[in-house]
Write an enzyme that holds these catalytic residues in place. Structure first.
Site, mmCIF file in Angstrom:
data_model
loop_
_atom_site.group_PDB
_atom_site.id
_atom_site.type_symbol
_atom_site.label_atom_id
_atom_site.label_comp_id
_atom_site.label_asym_id
_atom_site.label_seq_id
_atom_site.Cartn_x
_atom_site.Cartn_y
_atom_site.Cartn_z
ATOM 1 N N GLU A 12 75.055 64.169 32.540
ATOM 2 C CA GLU A 12 76.112 65.089 32.955
ATOM 3 C C GLU A 12 77.465 64.397 32.844
ATOM 4 O O GLU A 12 77.662 63.308 33.394
ATOM 5 C CB GLU A 12 75.918 65.526 34.413
ATOM 6 C CG GLU A 12 74.731 66.420 34.663
ATOM 7 C CD GLU A 12 74.698 66.927 36.099
ATOM 8 O OE1 GLU A 12 74.313 68.079 36.298
ATOM 9 O OE2 GLU A 12 75.054 66.164 37.025
ATOM 10 N N CYS A 13 78.392 65.001 32.128
ATOM 11 C CA CYS A 13 79.773 64.517 31.995
ATOM 12 C C CYS A 13 79.793 63.040 31.587
ATOM 13 O O CYS A 13 79.500 62.718 30.455
ATOM 14 C CB CYS A 13 80.547 64.770 33.294
ATOM 15 S SG CYS A 13 82.343 64.738 33.069
#
Length: 436
Positions: free
Chosen positions: A327-328
């Site tokens: 994530e990110c």
């Protein structure tokens, strides 16, 4: 029966977090059990809440969560004496289009739970106008009740008197006024506050904030303004499917942005979580059946990550046979390369072709609704995932198969689609909830 209160303000940067932490610690010092929540998608503040109260804090979000989920999450406050929900941005600030149960505004949570709002007002550069702002917030939306005001950063006793008189004339209670006090300023960086776990002196800072606020704010009046709250039984829980039975979770200063309620939901569903540190050159647990890399600050540690051969080779070997999701910041590390703010290009793990750069920073911020075009751990094709994106990186290349069709809160399609290659997947948004 717990007493509930929402801490909000006209805008960001006024002092909501500092006041929340100070009140929580001051009441805890008096022997009260205090439970905090964070309204909105900020994933940093809950760790500060936990440091102040000794109890885990979670996010509640009206754009991403339905009322049943919010009721389930706030139910943890049943055994507390005081329950505080810290708002985000200004009291009524949300997105233009309604989400699951609201626009993401703090006011949604205040109205939903029936808790009055304690406003933090910074009257710097004004006097009586501060009362007009407070009165406008009080009267803007039926169903949102104002408990009163704490003034922050007042310039002098004369300044305080002018503002107090105007607020009293408007019928708004003033619980206290805080002079400027640099010793309780929380350090910041580009994604918000420096994380609680990175601050060795955070306990002392919160203690000083509690002492200072107790000296200038009537804690008994504030507590008396809170609403007696009888939590309603939640009709359902989180309805979250863990990404695996045993999850290898990256966790250190570079990988720390994951919502606490997601970890709790995974554990509640029977999953085990095995922590490893890429910065310590650790590989994921060989006994895990999925690996999850949260966001964080990989751009501040890109050289270390690039040099940590055991982590990189271990992750690649893991991804040969089992799913890996980022994530990110975790997504960026799964990519081919990351260029830091000084323009230095660092090779990442190469499980995806993504290349990102911080050399020319551009803010990406907002809610995201993703319809999965391919499966990712815990979610099948067609699943509608709600999350939040906040980073300053620029996409240099995103060559792999898109993971999802991603829209912002207005319904506009955005370019940050996420990627999939083999068993590796990644998204720029942090997952908050799945549409039921």
């Amino acid at each position: 029966m717990p007493a509930g209160l929402v801490i909000s303000a006209p805008a960001s940067g006024v002092g909501k977090t500092t006041l929340t932490l100070a009140l929580a610690r001051a009441w805890r010092n008096r022997g009260l059990n205090v439970q905090c929540f964070k309204s909105g998608p900020d994933y940093i503040d809950p760790a500060f809440h936990a440091a102040a109260t000794g109890r885990a804090s979670v996010n509640v979000d009206s754009w991403a969560m339905d009322r049943g989920t919010i009721a389930h999450l706030v139910g943890r406050g049943t055994d507390a004496d005081v329950v505080l929900a810290e708002g985000s941005m200004g009291l009524f600030d949300g997105v233009a289009a309604r989400g699951v149960s609201g626009t993401g505004a703090t006011a949604d949570i205040a109205e939903m739970l029936g808790w009055p709002v304690l406003l933090v007002i910074d009257p710097s550069g004004q006097a009586q106008t501060a009362a007009a702002i407070a009165a406008g917030l009080r009267d803007y939306r039926a169903g949102v009740r104002l408990a009163g005001v704490v003034l922050n950063r007042v310039a002098s006793p004369r300044h305080e008197d002018l503002v107090r008189r105007a607020l009293n004339d408007a019928g708004i209670a003033v619980f206290g006024a805080l002079p400027r006090h640099a010793e309780i300023s929380l350090p910041k960086r580009h994604l918000g506050l420096v994380q609680a776990e990175e601050q060795a002196e955070i306990g002392k800072l919160i203690d000083e904030a509690a002492r200072f606020v107790a000296e200038h704010v009537d804690l008994d009046e504030v507590l008396g303004s809170a609403a007696s709250w009888s939590p309603q039984p939640a009709a359902n829980g989180m309805n979250v499917t863990p990404p695996g039975q045993r999850i290898a979770l990256a966790r250190d200063a570079a990988f720390s942005f994951i919502y606490p309620h997601m970890l709790e939901a995974w554990r509640a569903a029977g999953a085990e979580i095995s922590i490893f540190s890429p910065l310590a050159d650790e590989a994921p647990d060989a006994g895990a059946d999925v690996c999850w890399l949260p966001g964080g600050y990989p751009e501040l540690h890109a050289g270390t990550i690039a040099a940590n051969a055991r982590f990189r080779s271990g992750l690649r070997a893991f991804a040969d046979t089992r799913p890996v999701h980022g994530e990110c910041g975790g997504y960026m590390v799964l990519g081919a390369a990351l260029t830091d703010a000084d323009g230095i290009r660092h090779e990442m793990t190469g499980l995806l072709g993504l290349e990102t750069s911080f050399a020319k920073r551009r803010m990406h911020l907002g809610y995201r609704l993703a319809a999965l075009a391919a499966p990712m751990p815990g979610h099948q094709v067609g699943a509608r995932l709600r999350g939040h994106e906040f980073h300053y990186s620029t996409i240099v290349a995103q060559p792999d198969t898109p993971l999802a069709v991603v829209h912002d809160a207005t319904g506009a399609v955005i370019a940050e689609t996420g990627s999939r290659r083999g068993l590796a997947t990644g998204t720029f948004f942090h997952l908050i909830a799945e549409d039921r």
